[in-house]
Design a protein around this motif. Structure first.
Motif, PDB file in Angstrom:
ATOM      1  N   LYS A 247     -51.038  59.735 -16.380  1.00  0.00           N
ATOM      2  CA  LYS A 247     -50.392  58.669 -15.621  1.00  0.00           C
ATOM      3  C   LYS A 247     -50.446  57.367 -16.414  1.00  0.00           C
ATOM      4  N   ALA A 248     -49.473  56.506 -16.174  1.00  0.00           N
ATOM      5  CA  ALA A 248     -49.503  55.161 -16.747  1.00  0.00           C
ATOM      6  C   ALA A 248     -50.185  54.238 -15.741  1.00  0.00           C
ATOM      7  N   HIS A 249     -51.306  53.650 -16.139  1.00  0.00           N
ATOM      8  CA  HIS A 249     -52.049  52.798 -15.216  1.00  0.00           C
ATOM      9  C   HIS A 249     -52.861  51.773 -15.999  1.00  0.00           C
TER      10      HIS A 249
ATOM     11  N   GLU B   3     -62.864  50.017   4.854  1.00  0.00           N
ATOM     12  CA  GLU B   3     -62.852  51.473   4.892  1.00  0.00           C
ATOM     13  C   GLU B   3     -62.473  52.103   3.553  1.00  0.00           C
ATOM     14  N   VAL B   4     -62.014  51.292   2.594  1.00  0.00           N
ATOM     15  CA  VAL B   4     -61.487  51.825   1.333  1.00  0.00           C
ATOM     16  C   VAL B   4     -62.283  51.342   0.134  1.00  0.00           C
ATOM     17  N   GLY B   5     -62.570  50.073   0.110  1.00  0.00           N
ATOM     18  CA  GLY B   5     -63.172  49.452  -1.070  1.00  0.00           C
ATOM     19  C   GLY B   5     -62.185  48.483  -1.688  1.00  0.00           C
ATOM     20  N   TRP B   6     -62.170  48.440  -3.007  1.00  0.00           N
ATOM     21  CA  TRP B   6     -61.348  47.454  -3.710  1.00  0.00           C
ATOM     22  C   TRP B   6     -59.971  48.036  -4.014  1.00  0.00           C
ATOM     23  N   VAL B   7     -58.919  47.315  -3.581  1.00  0.00           N
ATOM     24  CA  VAL B   7     -57.529  47.747  -3.752  1.00  0.00           C
ATOM     25  C   VAL B   7     -56.832  46.758  -4.694  1.00  0.00           C
ATOM     26  N   PRO B   8     -56.197  47.239  -5.777  1.00  0.00           N
ATOM     27  CA  PRO B   8     -55.573  46.324  -6.749  1.00  0.00           C
ATOM     28  C   PRO B   8     -54.230  45.789  -6.259  1.00  0.00           C
ATOM     29  N   PHE B   9     -53.935  44.535  -6.664  1.00  0.00           N
ATOM     30  CA  PHE B   9     -52.641  43.892  -6.423  1.00  0.00           C
ATOM     31  C   PHE B   9     -52.220  43.203  -7.717  1.00  0.00           C
ATOM     32  N   GLU B  10     -50.903  43.076  -7.911  1.00  0.00           N
ATOM     33  CA  GLU B  10     -50.375  42.516  -9.151  1.00  0.00           C
ATOM     34  C   GLU B  10     -49.450  41.328  -8.858  1.00  0.00           C
ATOM     35  N   PRO B  11     -49.958  40.089  -8.941  1.00  0.00           N
ATOM     36  CA  PRO B  11     -49.113  38.927  -8.668  1.00  0.00           C
ATOM     37  C   PRO B  11     -48.352  38.397  -9.885  1.00  0.00           C
ATOM     38  N   THR B  12     -48.721  38.815 -11.089  1.00  0.00           N
ATOM     39  CA  THR B  12     -48.109  38.233 -12.288  1.00  0.00           C
ATOM     40  C   THR B  12     -46.645  38.611 -12.378  1.00  0.00           C
ATOM     41  N   ARG B  13     -45.826  37.625 -12.564  1.00  0.00           N
ATOM     42  CA  ARG B  13     -44.377  37.831 -12.557  1.00  0.00           C
ATOM     43  C   ARG B  13     -43.949  38.705 -13.732  1.00  0.00           C
TER      44      ARG B  13
ATOM     45  N   PHE C   6     -44.675  42.003 -14.057  1.00  0.00           N
ATOM     46  CA  PHE C   6     -45.591  43.111 -14.313  1.00  0.00           C
ATOM     47  C   PHE C   6     -45.594  44.088 -13.130  1.00  0.00           C
ATOM     48  N   ASP C   7     -45.892  45.350 -13.428  1.00  0.00           N
ATOM     49  CA  ASP C   7     -45.980  46.390 -12.408  1.00  0.00           C
ATOM     50  C   ASP C   7     -47.210  47.237 -12.702  1.00  0.00           C
ATOM     51  N   ALA C   8     -48.170  47.247 -11.795  1.00  0.00           N
ATOM     52  CA  ALA C   8     -49.428  47.959 -12.017  1.00  0.00           C
ATOM     53  C   ALA C   8     -49.332  49.443 -11.696  1.00  0.00           C
ATOM     54  N   ASN C   9     -48.155  49.923 -11.263  1.00  0.00           N
ATOM     55  CA  ASN C   9     -47.987  51.340 -10.904  1.00  0.00           C
ATOM     56  C   ASN C   9     -48.990  51.784  -9.844  1.00  0.00           C
ATOM     57  N   ILE C  10     -49.213  50.920  -8.873  1.00  0.00           N
ATOM     58  CA  ILE C  10     -50.135  51.248  -7.788  1.00  0.00           C
ATOM     59  C   ILE C  10     -49.390  52.081  -6.747  1.00  0.00           C
ATOM     60  N   ASP C  11     -49.998  53.183  -6.318  1.00  0.00           N
ATOM     61  CA  ASP C  11     -49.354  54.084  -5.357  1.00  0.00           C
ATOM     62  C   ASP C  11     -49.681  53.648  -3.940  1.00  0.00           C
TER      63      ASP C  11
ATOM     64  N   TYR D  78     -63.493  61.222 -20.277  1.00  0.00           N
ATOM     65  CA  TYR D  78     -64.128  61.213 -18.958  1.00  0.00           C
ATOM     66  C   TYR D  78     -63.121  61.644 -17.899  1.00  0.00           C
ATOM     67  N   GLU D  79     -63.649  62.010 -16.719  1.00  0.00           N
ATOM     68  CA  GLU D  79     -62.838  62.282 -15.544  1.00  0.00           C
ATOM     69  C   GLU D  79     -62.912  61.074 -14.607  1.00  0.00           C
ATOM     70  N   TYR D  80     -61.859  60.907 -13.814  1.00  0.00           N
ATOM     71  CA  TYR D  80     -61.837  59.779 -12.883  1.00  0.00           C
ATOM     72  C   TYR D  80     -61.002  60.147 -11.665  1.00  0.00           C
ATOM     73  N   ARG D  81     -61.210  59.391 -10.608  1.00  0.00           N
ATOM     74  CA  ARG D  81     -60.426  59.566  -9.382  1.00  0.00           C
ATOM     75  C   ARG D  81     -59.386  58.452  -9.322  1.00  0.00           C
ATOM     76  N   TYR D  82     -58.105  58.856  -9.216  1.00  0.00           N
ATOM     77  CA  TYR D  82     -57.036  57.853  -9.144  1.00  0.00           C
ATOM     78  C   TYR D  82     -56.495  57.808  -7.718  1.00  0.00           C
ATOM     79  N   PRO D  83     -56.508  56.636  -7.069  1.00  0.00           N
ATOM     80  CA  PRO D  83     -56.206  56.564  -5.635  1.00  0.00           C
ATOM     81  C   PRO D  83     -54.714  56.381  -5.334  1.00  0.00           C
ATOM     82  N   SER D  84     -54.334  56.838  -4.157  1.00  0.00           N
ATOM     83  CA  SER D  84     -53.044  56.513  -3.539  1.00  0.00           C
ATOM     84  C   SER D  84     -53.356  55.975  -2.147  1.00  0.00           C
ATOM     85  N   TYR D  85     -52.833  54.808  -1.821  1.00  0.00           N
ATOM     86  CA  TYR D  85     -53.236  54.109  -0.606  1.00  0.00           C
ATOM     87  C   TYR D  85     -52.187  54.277   0.494  1.00  0.00           C
TER      88      TYR D  85
END
Length: 725
Positions: free
Chosen positions: A280-282, A536-546, A548-553, A382-389
């Protein structure tokens, strides 16, 4: 010493003076790289107006008044907001000038305010417009200024991060053309070539341009030896104590260690940092920070090891188990890092590749070390967990934030301006949950006059808040400006948010297999973004920079029919910008105005269209009036068909005006007969004496004749054609 007023040749002298203005621009363009000077476009605009006023050759008093008004307007553009037609900002300017003059009288030079420094800089630019007018139009000498420009540009290029490659080329092309034209015109004026072809200066100028262009192309294409001496710059830097200071306002882009002082521009750098094989691109997180000082970010949380156990999927978030491998580009000479870069959540214990791993529960920085100290790994897997919100789940979140989260992630400086808090309330009006409030603030930065800018970015003044400056004054900056501002706005609403830094997704350069691609991450991908806490989730990313797209699901709830226009659909419709395109020339998304509109809004000139229209109209009118050929043609056409009794008197008076216009004014105490003789001698004719004799008969002898114009018409037209021929 006051100059004797000189008759201007509208074409020749305007060309020379315009070229000298282009040379002066090479002094202005590097300023954002070596100082904290912002609004360079305003300084260029005001300088152009200074040159125009000087070129008009108005009286000294009128010229000084006009330039003073222009300086006040320039200060208004840089330092003030609100209505232009107001006396409040003028009173502030005069008060600042009076205060700073008092400081100068007591020798407190270091206490001079930014407004007064800008005022002095504007005054210097107005003086330079006068000096360059003298050197090019009066003295016809420009070598001194050209040499200093070359030295200035090369020194700036050598000892700062300003890339003067094209500046040096421009300087030589403009400088040699100007030097050749000035020398040629000086020789022609000193030894008038009456028998030379009329278009000789034009032909010589074209030949000069051809020679310079040919020489430049040959020099560019010809083979060149490698440097024969070692680079002396590091030695000179060390000798004079010049280094890469942490306070420098212009630096090379990349992942830095210190974020205590944000602001200032940076130079783009596409040197590879690492390569990643991922499905994935992230974004790649390096660490987060909690404490906003008003000027930058610090960490105040205690060091505490994360418990590497995670819960399962729930109604708010779903996780996908993925694997990635990173390999750093050690051959490029870039630094390695004693910590990991990763997306989502790491699935690791306390070891990786036979070294210890410490992931901080607060900063989420995954440090690598052994008994000897920090360890910098050149590659790791490494392995990691990638979230979809689930958006509906985030909207329905009702649990309270833990006290420790509130303690560290809602902190704000005590002196934060009240208007920041008011803006946050205004932006989130009508939003009833944390997710909608965060999205409202995030969308705000994709609208209005906000501009993504990496170079012309000012540093906040002493005592000025970094976010307040960006939101209400400059509205121009890069990821640090956008992300920090969003966090501060959310914290004023008691919404926990933190500052995350790392790298963007990079550029896909190769497909490894059906499930993985290889991404190249460069220094130019260094980035910061926002993470908002949901209980209930923890930290959720947001992208305000004009741009840019963080590819957040973010997953919208299922709706019946095909009429639902979801956020996911909107994101799919807007094309994702390439990283290089983002840093070079931003393409607006669907919610943003086009880049050209953004550039227009950058100037923010009050009554800009009216001022521009008036200036263009004035330039056209001035060009018509200053062009002698147009004036001559107009007079010849006007009187060629006249045969009435009053034609002669009007034509003779127009002739006197035309002679004065081209520089042959009638001297004090000089009679018309003496004046006519001087004009006839100048043009080797007798027409002026015939016309003057007839004029005196009519004016002083009372001999009104209907045939005067018919008899003298040929003399008049012949003399008009000779003037300035």
């Amino acid at each position: 010493m006051r100059l004797e007023k000189k008759q201007i040749d509208s074409g020749r002298d305007f060309l020379l003076y315009g070229l000298s203005f282009l040379l002066l621009l090479e002094w202005l363009l590097p300023l954002p790289y070596v100082t904290d000077t912002g609004f360079i476009s305003v300084f260029v605009l005001i300088t152009a107006v200074f040159f125009f006023i000087t070129y008009l050759q108005l009286s000294v008093i009128i010229s000084m008044i006009l330039k003073l008004l222009v300086i006040c307007y320039g200060l208004y553009l840089v330092f003030f907001e609100g209505p232009f037609f107001s006396t409040e900002w003028l009173i502030v300017i005069f008060s600042e000038v009076r205060l700073n003059v008092q400081l100068m009288l007591v020798g407190a030079w270091h206490e001079l305010t930014d407004l007064f420094r800008s005022f002095l800089f504007f005054v210097l630019l107005s003086i330079m417009s006068y000096l360059l007018f003298y050197w090019t139009v009066h003295a016809r000498r420009i070598l001194f200024f050209l040499l200093f420009t070359v030295v200035y540009v090369t020194v700036i290029d050598t000892f700062t991060i300003y890339d003067a490659t094209f500046a040096i080329i421009r300087t030589f092309l403009i400088g040699f053309l100007l030097l050749g034209l000035v020398t040629m015109y000086r020789m022609i004026e000193q030894q008038p070539l009456y028998s030379a072809p009329k278009l000789l200066p034009v032909r010589l100028a074209m030949l000069l341009v051809l020679m310079i262009g040919t020489g430049g192309v040959l020099g560019l294409l010809s083979p060149k030896f490698d440097p024969q001496w070692e680079d002396p710059v590091p030695f000179v830097r060390a000798a004079v104590g010049i280094g890469n200071s942490a306070d420098s306002t212009m630096q090379r882009i990349g992942y830095g260690d210190s974020d205590e002082q944000l602001g200032g521009g940076f130079q783009d750098d596409d040197t590879p940092v690492f390569y990643a094989a991922a499905s994935k691109a992230h974004y790649w997180r390096g660490e987060t920070k909690d404490f906003y000082t008003g000027r930058g970010w610090e960490n105040t949380t205690p060091a505490e090891q994360r418990n590497f156990t995670y819960g399962e999927n729930n109604q708010f978030v779903e996780y996908e188990i993925l694997e990635t491998e990173l390999a750093f580009a050690v051959e490029s000479g870039e630094r390695l890092f004693p910590h990991l870069f990763y997306p989502g959540q790491l699935l690791l214990d306390d070891h990786i590749m036979d070294v210890n791993l410490f992931q901080d529960v607060y900063t989420e920085k995954a440090s690598t070390y052994n008994e000897a100290g920090p360890v910098e790994l050149s590659n790791y897997r490494y392995e990691y967990r990638y979230p979809s919100y689930q958006i509906e789940g985030l909207r329905s979140s009702t649990e309270q934030d833990p006290d420790v989260i509130k303690q560290y992630y809602t902190q704000l400086p005590d002196n934060l301006p009240e208007r920041v808090k008011e803006l946050a309330v205004e932006l989130t009006e009508g939003a009833t949950n944390r997710y909608d409030q965060a999205k409202a603030v995030e969308r705000y930065f994709g609208q209005g006059d906000f501009i993504y800018e990496t170079q012309d970015v000012p540093v906040p003044a002493e005592g000025q808040d970094y976010v307040d400056q960006f939101l209400f004054e400059t509205q121009r900056g890069y990821c640090d400006n956008f992300s920090t501002s969003m966090i501060v706005l959310l914290r004023t609403l008691d919404i926990p948010a933190r500052w995350a830094k790392g790298f963007t997704q990079g550029e896909m350069i190769e497909t490894l297999d059906e499930t993985r691609d290889i991404y190249e991450i460069t220094n130019g991908n260094a980035h910061s973004w926002v993470e908002v806490y949901f209980p209930e989730v923890g930290w959720v990313p947001f992208e305000p920079t004009r741009g840019f797209d963080a590819n957040i699901d973010f997953i919208e709830p299922e709706v019946e029919g095909e009429e639902a226009n979801t956020e996911e659909d909107l994101e799919e419709e807007s094309s994702e910008p390439e990283v290089e395109d983002v840093f070079a020339e931003l393409q607006g998304d669907d919610e943003q105005p086009s880049s050209s509109a953004g550039q227009m809004s950058e100037w923010r000139l009050p009554f800009g269209p009216w001022i521009l229209s008036g200036l263009i109209s004035f330039l056209i009118l001035l060009g018509l009036l200053k062009n002698k050929k147009i004036v001559q043609y107009y007079l010849l056409t006007k009187f060629a068909r006249r045969n009435d009794d009053h034609a002669f008197i009007q034509a003779y008076e127009r002739l006197l005006w035309l002679l004065a216009y081209v520089g042959w004014q009638r001297k004090d105490g000089e009679t018309l007969r003496e004046y006519a003789g001087r004009i006839d001698k100048q043009y080797d004719s007798t027409e002026m004496l015939h016309l003057t004799t007839e004029y005196e008969k009519i004016m002083y002898g009372g001999q009104v004749s209907t045939s005067s114009w018919i008899e003298q018409k040929n003399h008049w037209m012949s003399l008009v054609r000779k003037i300035d021929s």
